[in-house]
Scaffold this motif. Structure first.
Motif, PDB file in Angstrom:
ATOM      1  N   THR A  26      44.567  36.902  47.971  1.00  0.00           N
ATOM      2  CA  THR A  26      44.226  36.935  46.546  1.00  0.00           C
ATOM      3  C   THR A  26      43.436  38.184  46.190  1.00  0.00           C
ATOM      4  O   THR A  26      43.668  38.817  45.152  1.00  0.00           O
ATOM      5  CB  THR A  26      43.426  35.681  46.170  1.00  0.00           C
ATOM      6  OG1 THR A  26      44.179  34.519  46.529  1.00  0.00           O
ATOM      7  CG2 THR A  26      43.117  35.658  44.680  1.00  0.00           C
ATOM      8  N   ASP A  27      42.497  38.552  47.055  1.00  0.00           N
ATOM      9  CA  ASP A  27      41.698  39.747  46.793  1.00  0.00           C
ATOM     10  C   ASP A  27      42.571  40.998  46.789  1.00  0.00           C
ATOM     11  O   ASP A  27      42.329  41.928  46.012  1.00  0.00           O
ATOM     12  CB  ASP A  27      40.605  39.884  47.852  1.00  0.00           C
ATOM     13  CG  ASP A  27      39.539  38.818  47.705  1.00  0.00           C
ATOM     14  OD1 ASP A  27      39.468  38.195  46.616  1.00  0.00           O
ATOM     15  OD2 ASP A  27      38.790  38.582  48.665  1.00  0.00           O
ATOM     16  N   ILE A  28      43.585  41.021  47.650  1.00  0.00           N
ATOM     17  CA  ILE A  28      44.450  42.197  47.693  1.00  0.00           C
ATOM     18  C   ILE A  28      45.262  42.322  46.412  1.00  0.00           C
ATOM     19  O   ILE A  28      45.328  43.404  45.794  1.00  0.00           O
ATOM     20  CB  ILE A  28      45.374  42.127  48.922  1.00  0.00           C
ATOM     21  CG1 ILE A  28      44.539  42.218  50.196  1.00  0.00           C
ATOM     22  CG2 ILE A  28      46.415  43.237  48.876  1.00  0.00           C
ATOM     23  CD1 ILE A  28      45.343  42.094  51.459  1.00  0.00           C
ATOM     24  N   TYR A  29      45.868  41.227  45.993  1.00  0.00           N
ATOM     25  CA  TYR A  29      46.648  41.277  44.756  1.00  0.00           C
ATOM     26  C   TYR A  29      45.761  41.586  43.552  1.00  0.00           C
ATOM     27  O   TYR A  29      46.116  42.414  42.692  1.00  0.00           O
ATOM     28  CB  TYR A  29      47.376  39.949  44.544  1.00  0.00           C
ATOM     29  CG  TYR A  29      48.521  39.738  45.494  1.00  0.00           C
ATOM     30  CD1 TYR A  29      49.557  40.670  45.590  1.00  0.00           C
ATOM     31  CD2 TYR A  29      48.581  38.607  46.304  1.00  0.00           C
ATOM     32  CE1 TYR A  29      50.622  40.482  46.464  1.00  0.00           C
ATOM     33  CE2 TYR A  29      49.647  38.412  47.184  1.00  0.00           C
ATOM     34  CZ  TYR A  29      50.657  39.348  47.254  1.00  0.00           C
ATOM     35  OH  TYR A  29      51.712  39.158  48.126  1.00  0.00           O
ATOM     36  N   ALA A  30      44.603  40.948  43.472  1.00  0.00           N
ATOM     37  CA  ALA A  30      43.696  41.182  42.346  1.00  0.00           C
ATOM     38  C   ALA A  30      43.137  42.600  42.368  1.00  0.00           C
ATOM     39  O   ALA A  30      43.034  43.269  41.329  1.00  0.00           O
ATOM     40  CB  ALA A  30      42.561  40.160  42.374  1.00  0.00           C
ATOM     41  N   GLY A  31      42.788  43.070  43.550  1.00  0.00           N
ATOM     42  CA  GLY A  31      42.217  44.411  43.650  1.00  0.00           C
ATOM     43  C   GLY A  31      43.199  45.493  43.252  1.00  0.00           C
ATOM     44  O   GLY A  31      42.864  46.405  42.476  1.00  0.00           O
ATOM     45  N   PHE A  32      44.425  45.405  43.766  1.00  0.00           N
ATOM     46  CA  PHE A  32      45.425  46.409  43.393  1.00  0.00           C
ATOM     47  C   PHE A  32      45.791  46.299  41.912  1.00  0.00           C
ATOM     48  O   PHE A  32      46.052  47.321  41.259  1.00  0.00           O
ATOM     49  CB  PHE A  32      46.672  46.254  44.260  1.00  0.00           C
ATOM     50  CG  PHE A  32      46.573  46.962  45.584  1.00  0.00           C
ATOM     51  CD1 PHE A  32      46.541  48.340  45.651  1.00  0.00           C
ATOM     52  CD2 PHE A  32      46.519  46.242  46.767  1.00  0.00           C
ATOM     53  CE1 PHE A  32      46.454  49.004  46.863  1.00  0.00           C
ATOM     54  CE2 PHE A  32      46.432  46.890  47.984  1.00  0.00           C
ATOM     55  CZ  PHE A  32      46.396  48.269  48.042  1.00  0.00           C
ATOM     56  N   SER A  33      45.818  45.097  41.367  1.00  0.00           N
ATOM     57  CA  SER A  33      46.137  44.939  39.944  1.00  0.00           C
ATOM     58  C   SER A  33      45.074  45.592  39.068  1.00  0.00           C
ATOM     59  O   SER A  33      45.399  46.308  38.100  1.00  0.00           O
ATOM     60  CB  SER A  33      46.248  43.450  39.601  1.00  0.00           C
ATOM     61  OG  SER A  33      47.301  42.844  40.349  1.00  0.00           O
ATOM     62  N   LEU A  34      43.806  45.375  39.404  1.00  0.00           N
ATOM     63  CA  LEU A  34      42.732  45.988  38.627  1.00  0.00           C
ATOM     64  C   LEU A  34      42.726  47.508  38.784  1.00  0.00           C
ATOM     65  O   LEU A  34      42.540  48.251  37.801  1.00  0.00           O
ATOM     66  CB  LEU A  34      41.380  45.413  39.056  1.00  0.00           C
ATOM     67  CG  LEU A  34      41.145  43.937  38.712  1.00  0.00           C
ATOM     68  CD1 LEU A  34      39.873  43.434  39.377  1.00  0.00           C
ATOM     69  CD2 LEU A  34      41.058  43.755  37.204  1.00  0.00           C
ATOM     70  N   PHE A  35      42.919  47.981  40.003  1.00  0.00           N
ATOM     71  CA  PHE A  35      42.895  49.421  40.253  1.00  0.00           C
ATOM     72  C   PHE A  35      44.027  50.131  39.513  1.00  0.00           C
ATOM     73  O   PHE A  35      43.809  51.119  38.791  1.00  0.00           O
ATOM     74  CB  PHE A  35      42.997  49.676  41.755  1.00  0.00           C
ATOM     75  CG  PHE A  35      42.921  51.120  42.142  1.00  0.00           C
ATOM     76  CD1 PHE A  35      41.699  51.754  42.234  1.00  0.00           C
ATOM     77  CD2 PHE A  35      44.069  51.850  42.422  1.00  0.00           C
ATOM     78  CE1 PHE A  35      41.624  53.102  42.595  1.00  0.00           C
ATOM     79  CE2 PHE A  35      44.003  53.180  42.777  1.00  0.00           C
ATOM     80  CZ  PHE A  35      42.778  53.813  42.862  1.00  0.00           C
TER      81      PHE A  35
END
Length: 300
Positions: A26-35
């Motif tokens: 979840t952190d990977i998907y959320a992090g790349f989406s925000l970035f």
């Protein structure tokens, strides 16, 4: 999907390459989406600002395009920084501080939309200082949390590198007996050596010294021939057995005859040497011939 890509997808491959092994999907998907979302908002704001230059300054059409351009760029930077914090394996409190900083900047963006353009930059009530101050507080909190996440990540990488580093620098490499034997066989593959370390030569010649059989003393070898004729000779022999008369024997073979036979034997032995390449068999044959000759001489 390429042969080298992992089953998780391209984002996980990028994460493993630049950051490390992911802990939460979840952190990977959320992090790349925000970035990536922050980068996208920054590009959109730049396009809107460039489009606003087509209109006269401070006209209604100008403000129509510049207002969303400024608001989007003010939001893009905090969102991009929040994406970095989420992607890094940081503590939850660092992520919460980043979210709080983004919330403060969003409040500042709301104040900007309220004040711009009538109460902005010397016009009307001029809330420019208040909006920028609030935005700076939120951006400072976000910058601090991002820096803490980066420092924690580099410290983790340093500890991991120190953990896997060998503690004994003087440790020597060890090899098994099979590896050593394999190296020896590979090194000796093109080397042809016979017994004694003498390099092998490709020929079939056998040579013997000319004096190979000189030790054989033919002069000391004699033959005895016993001749008897008639009844008188037989009676004389019986007397000799009884201890009376002594039996006299003579040899009919001469030394020259024996020497000639030995020469013939040598010539036959040399012919056999040239006809075979087996040295041990040849020596055995010659030895047998000599033994046979000696037996024959002894019988005679």
């Amino acid at each position: 999907m390429s042969a080298e890509q992992s089953p998780d997808g391209y984002l996980f491959d990028v994460y493993r390459r630049y950051i490390g092994e992911p802990e939460d999907r979840t952190d990977i998907y959320a992090g790349f989406s925000l970035f990536l979302g922050g980068i996208g908002l920054g590009i959109i704001s730049l396009v809107l600002f460039l489009w606003s230059t087509n209109y006269a300054a401070r006209s209604d059409a100008y403000f129509t395009w510049t207002e969303p351009a400024y608001a989007l760029v003010m939001v893009a930077l905090p969102i991009l920084m929040l994406g970095i914090v989420v992607l890094l394996p940081s503590e939850r409190r660092v992520q919460y501080a980043s979210i709080a900083g983004v919330a403060v900047t969003v409040v500042a963006v709301g104040g900007f939309l309220y004040a711009y353009p009538t109460d902005w930059n010397g016009y009307g009530a001029d809330y420019t200082a208040e909006v920028i101050a609030v935005y700076a507080v939120g951006l400072a909190a976000l910058t601090a949390s991002t820096g803490a996440a980066l420092i924690a990540h580099y410290l983790d990488m340093a500890r991991e590198a120190q953990r896997i580093e060998p503690t004994d620098d003087a440790e020597s490499e060890s090899y098994t007996d099979e590896e050593i034997q394999s190296d020896i066989d590979a090194a000796m593959e093109d080397v042809e050596l016979s017994w004694g370390g003498v390099q092998k030569t490709e020929h079939k010649r056998l040579s013997f010294s000319e004096n190979e059989f000189d030790e054989v003393d033919v002069d000391s070898v004699g033959t005895k021939t016993t001749r008897s004729s008639g009844v008188d000779a037989q009676v004389a022999g019986l007397k000799g057995l009884k201890g009376g008369d002594t039996k006299t024997t003579t040899s009919s073979a001469t030394v020259d005859d024996q020497t000639q036979k030995l020469k013939e034997l040598r010539e036959q032995q040399r012919a056999e040497e040239l006809a075979t390449d087996d040295s041990s068999g040849l020596v055995a044959a010659v030895t047998g011939r000599l033994a046979s000759l000696r037996n024959r001489l002894g019988r005679n």
